[in-house]
Scaffold this motif. Structure first.
Motif, PDB file in Angstrom:
ATOM      1  N   VAL A 140      58.940  23.687  43.498  1.00 33.39           N
ATOM      2  CA  VAL A 140      60.162  23.640  42.679  1.00 33.39           C
ATOM      3  C   VAL A 140      60.410  22.232  42.133  1.00 33.39           C
ATOM      4  O   VAL A 140      61.459  21.953  41.558  1.00 33.39           O
ATOM      5  CB  VAL A 140      61.420  24.151  43.425  1.00 33.39           C
ATOM      6  CG1 VAL A 140      61.268  25.618  43.789  1.00 33.39           C
ATOM      7  CG2 VAL A 140      61.732  23.315  44.662  1.00 33.39           C
ATOM      8  N   GLY A 141      59.450  21.333  42.334  1.00 35.87           N
ATOM      9  CA  GLY A 141      59.515  20.023  41.670  1.00 35.87           C
ATOM     10  C   GLY A 141      60.252  18.955  42.453  1.00 35.87           C
ATOM     11  O   GLY A 141      60.800  18.032  41.861  1.00 35.87           O
ATOM     12  N   ILE A 142      60.276  19.078  43.778  1.00 39.09           N
ATOM     13  CA  ILE A 142      60.905  18.024  44.577  1.00 39.09           C
ATOM     14  C   ILE A 142      59.826  17.038  45.024  1.00 39.09           C
ATOM     15  O   ILE A 142      58.848  17.423  45.684  1.00 39.09           O
ATOM     16  CB  ILE A 142      61.669  18.645  45.773  1.00 39.09           C
ATOM     17  CG1 ILE A 142      62.882  19.394  45.207  1.00 39.09           C
ATOM     18  CG2 ILE A 142      62.101  17.566  46.770  1.00 39.09           C
ATOM     19  CD1 ILE A 142      63.757  20.044  46.209  1.00 39.09           C
ATOM     20  N   LYS A 143      60.026  15.778  44.615  1.00 41.97           N
ATOM     21  CA  LYS A 143      59.023  14.756  44.949  1.00 41.97           C
ATOM     22  C   LYS A 143      59.216  14.317  46.401  1.00 41.97           C
ATOM     23  O   LYS A 143      60.280  14.472  46.959  1.00 41.97           O
ATOM     24  CB  LYS A 143      59.180  13.564  44.013  1.00 41.97           C
ATOM     25  CG  LYS A 143      58.899  13.938  42.568  1.00 41.97           C
ATOM     26  CD  LYS A 143      58.551  12.704  41.734  1.00 41.97           C
ATOM     27  CE  LYS A 143      58.267  13.130  40.313  1.00 41.97           C
ATOM     28  NZ  LYS A 143      59.485  13.542  39.571  1.00 41.97           N
ATOM     29  N   ASN A 144      58.196  13.716  46.966  1.00 38.85           N
ATOM     30  CA  ASN A 144      58.227  13.298  48.385  1.00 38.85           C
ATOM     31  C   ASN A 144      58.704  14.444  49.281  1.00 38.85           C
ATOM     32  O   ASN A 144      59.587  14.267  50.122  1.00 38.85           O
ATOM     33  CB  ASN A 144      59.160  12.093  48.598  1.00 38.85           C
ATOM     34  CG  ASN A 144      58.734  10.920  47.746  1.00 38.85           C
ATOM     35  OD1 ASN A 144      57.539  10.675  47.588  1.00 38.85           O
ATOM     36  ND2 ASN A 144      59.699  10.233  47.172  1.00 38.85           N
ATOM     37  N   ALA A 145      58.121  15.609  49.066  1.00 36.37           N
ATOM     38  CA  ALA A 145      58.633  16.803  49.748  1.00 36.37           C
ATOM     39  C   ALA A 145      58.631  16.667  51.272  1.00 36.37           C
ATOM     40  O   ALA A 145      59.557  17.126  51.930  1.00 36.37           O
ATOM     41  CB  ALA A 145      57.825  18.023  49.314  1.00 36.37           C
ATOM     42  N   GLU A 146      57.587  16.006  51.826  1.00 32.74           N
ATOM     43  CA  GLU A 146      57.544  15.878  53.303  1.00 32.74           C
ATOM     44  C   GLU A 146      58.768  15.126  53.812  1.00 32.74           C
ATOM     45  O   GLU A 146      59.388  15.538  54.790  1.00 32.74           O
ATOM     46  CB  GLU A 146      56.279  15.143  53.778  1.00 32.74           C
ATOM     47  CG  GLU A 146      55.039  16.009  53.848  1.00 32.74           C
ATOM     48  CD  GLU A 146      54.286  15.992  52.523  1.00 32.74           C
ATOM     49  OE1 GLU A 146      54.752  15.291  51.586  1.00 32.74           O
ATOM     50  OE2 GLU A 146      53.266  16.689  52.405  1.00 32.74           O
ATOM     51  N   ALA A 147      59.117  14.027  53.144  1.00 33.92           N
ATOM     52  CA  ALA A 147      60.271  13.235  53.586  1.00 33.92           C
ATOM     53  C   ALA A 147      61.572  13.981  53.299  1.00 33.92           C
ATOM     54  O   ALA A 147      62.476  14.027  54.134  1.00 33.92           O
ATOM     55  CB  ALA A 147      60.277  11.885  52.878  1.00 33.92           C
ATOM     56  N   ARG A 148      61.641  14.626  52.131  1.00 31.69           N
ATOM     57  CA  ARG A 148      62.844  15.365  51.741  1.00 31.69           C
ATOM     58  C   ARG A 148      63.138  16.518  52.699  1.00 31.69           C
ATOM     59  O   ARG A 148      64.286  16.905  52.909  1.00 31.69           O
ATOM     60  CB  ARG A 148      62.674  15.919  50.328  1.00 31.69           C
ATOM     61  CG  ARG A 148      62.673  14.852  49.260  1.00 31.69           C
ATOM     62  CD  ARG A 148      63.962  14.095  49.221  1.00 31.69           C
ATOM     63  NE  ARG A 148      64.534  14.027  47.894  1.00 31.69           N
ATOM     64  CZ  ARG A 148      65.819  13.738  47.654  1.00 31.69           C
ATOM     65  NH1 ARG A 148      66.633  13.500  48.656  1.00 31.69           N
ATOM     66  NH2 ARG A 148      66.276  13.690  46.436  1.00 31.69           N
ATOM     67  N   PHE A 149      62.065  17.077  53.277  1.00 32.65           N
ATOM     68  CA  PHE A 149      62.158  18.196  54.216  1.00 32.65           C
ATOM     69  C   PHE A 149      63.131  17.861  55.356  1.00 32.65           C
ATOM     70  O   PHE A 149      63.843  18.720  55.869  1.00 32.65           O
ATOM     71  CB  PHE A 149      60.754  18.436  54.770  1.00 32.65           C
ATOM     72  CG  PHE A 149      60.584  19.696  55.552  1.00 32.65           C
ATOM     73  CD1 PHE A 149      60.370  20.909  54.907  1.00 32.65           C
ATOM     74  CD2 PHE A 149      60.612  19.679  56.944  1.00 32.65           C
ATOM     75  CE1 PHE A 149      60.190  22.083  55.630  1.00 32.65           C
ATOM     76  CE2 PHE A 149      60.434  20.850  57.668  1.00 32.65           C
ATOM     77  CZ  PHE A 149      60.219  22.049  57.011  1.00 32.65           C
TER      78      PHE A 149
END
Ligand SMILES: Nc1ncnc2c1ncn2[C@@H]1O[C@H](COP(=O)(O)OP(=O)(O)OP(=O)(O)O)[C@@H](O)[C@H]1O
Ligand code: SF4
Ligand SMILES: [Mg+2]
Length: 331
Positions: A140-149
């Protein structure tokens, strides 16, 4: 092909002091597999109540489903127990709302909110669920997904929160997504991004979509078919082309004139529809639009017009379409 969803003669009311608000009055429609249908209509026309009834999300009381069937994948959702419905929600039908802050849990990290459904509905291990969750955030276009998780909803902007909601709603690859004004709270450039994410995801997963919106640009850009609601009834349905290029119901014409359109000419001002919708505690016995309609005839106030089928896909409910109605010039 058998449709994914068939709503048949749905009637939903609310008990209030002073009577019963008849919010949805005999709604019929179908959604095909992979199809997007848009529901449009003024505030209070019954769009959200219809959507929430499909998900069985409106509390009863005060709501009452008086009549009808909602056939999803061959099964009547209205006959299911609450427990069986829980399995349908999230897994088979996903939903996103106008304000993701009210549907995301502010106290739980977004990653956990994505993996919850995957663990519950898809029996994934915690590790696999995390992998899929991160993948969905990326999609869905969220960058740095691992950190954002590992962040909380308030650490995301409005547009990013709506992307998270889309990731959650689509994580179990539901056959149907219901989106109730998903872009209304966002500014214009972010709106366009969210719509493009939804279209992308639809192509990837083949999801059917019911899109409720006041934005005709979104309708034109996304919907295969449009359903126009007024005072709890469906007054016109058709393909996007039929509704935009050849609207037949005076209310649809009024609505198109009252809302901004992308193909709007600069010299074409927006014209509001004068008056207000009827009181749904005592809905009129005739055409619900009669009190506001420039073309109202005496029959309109007495008998609600039946559906006229103008093509396989185009239906409108107006006495002007009766074969014996006198020719009128409507604009
Ligand atoms: N909890 C409730 N109690 C009483 N009436 C309700 C309740 N919820 C909705 N209604 C009534 O049901 C009707 C349909 O409401 P609904 O929320 O479906 O409108 P809508 O088309 O989604 O409008 P909007 O564009 O403002 O979101 C309205 O007349 C509303 O007042
Ligand atoms: S049925 Fe009559 S009042 Fe209703 S929209 Fe048609 S012309 Fe107007
Ligand atoms: Mg609504």
């Amino acid at each position: 092909m058998e449709p994914i969803l068939e709503v048949k003669d749905l009637h939903v009311s609310f008990s209030v002091r002073g009577g019963e608000v008849k919010a949805v009055r005999g709604v019929n429609f179908t959604v095909g597999r992979g199809e997007t249908i848009a529901i449009v209509g003024e505030s209070g026309s019954g769009k959200s109540v219809t959507a929430q009834t499909i998900m069985r999300l409106i509390p009863s009381p005060p709501s009452m489903i008086k009549q009808g069937e909602i056939i999803f994948n061959g099964q009547n959702l209205l006959a299911k127990s609450n427990k069986d419905m829980e399995a349908v929600r999230g897994k088979d039908i996903g939903m996103i709302f106008q304000d993701p802050m009210t549907s995301l849990n502010p106290t739980i990290k977004v990653g956990k909110q994505i993996t919850e459904g995957l663990i519950k509905h898809q029996n994934l291990s915690a590790a696999d669920a995390k992998k899929r969750g991160v993948e969905m955030l990326k999609l869905v276009g969220i960058k740095n997904a691992e950190a954002r998780f590992n962040q909380y909803p308030h650490e995301f902007s409005g547009g990013m929160r709506q992307r998270v909601m889309i990731a959650i709603a689509l994580s179990c690859q539901p056959a149907l997504l219901i989106a109730d004004e998903p872009t209304t709270a966002l500014d214009v450039t972010i709106q366009a991004q969210i719509i493009s994410v939804m279209k992308d995801m639809q192509q990837r997963f083949g999801t059917s979509i019911i899109m409720i919106t006041h934005d005709l640009g979104v309708v034109a850009g996304m919907a295969d078919r449009v359903m126009v609601m007024y005072a709890g009834e469906v007054v016109e349905t058709g393909t996007s082309m039929e509704i935009f290029k050849n609207p037949q119901h005076p209310y649809t014409r009024g609505l198109l004139r009252s809302l901004p359109r992308i193909d709007q000419r600069k010299d074409e001002p927006l014209v509001p529809i004068i008056g207000t919708p009827p009181d749904l505690i005592k809905p009129p016995i005739g055409c619900p639009f009669a009190a506001r309609c420039d073309h109202a005839m005496s029959v309109c106030e007495k008998i609600d017009p039946a559906a006229t089928h103008l093509s396989d896909t185009h239906m409108s409910r107006c006495w002007l379409l009766h074969p014996m109605a006198q020719e009128v010039t409507t604009s």
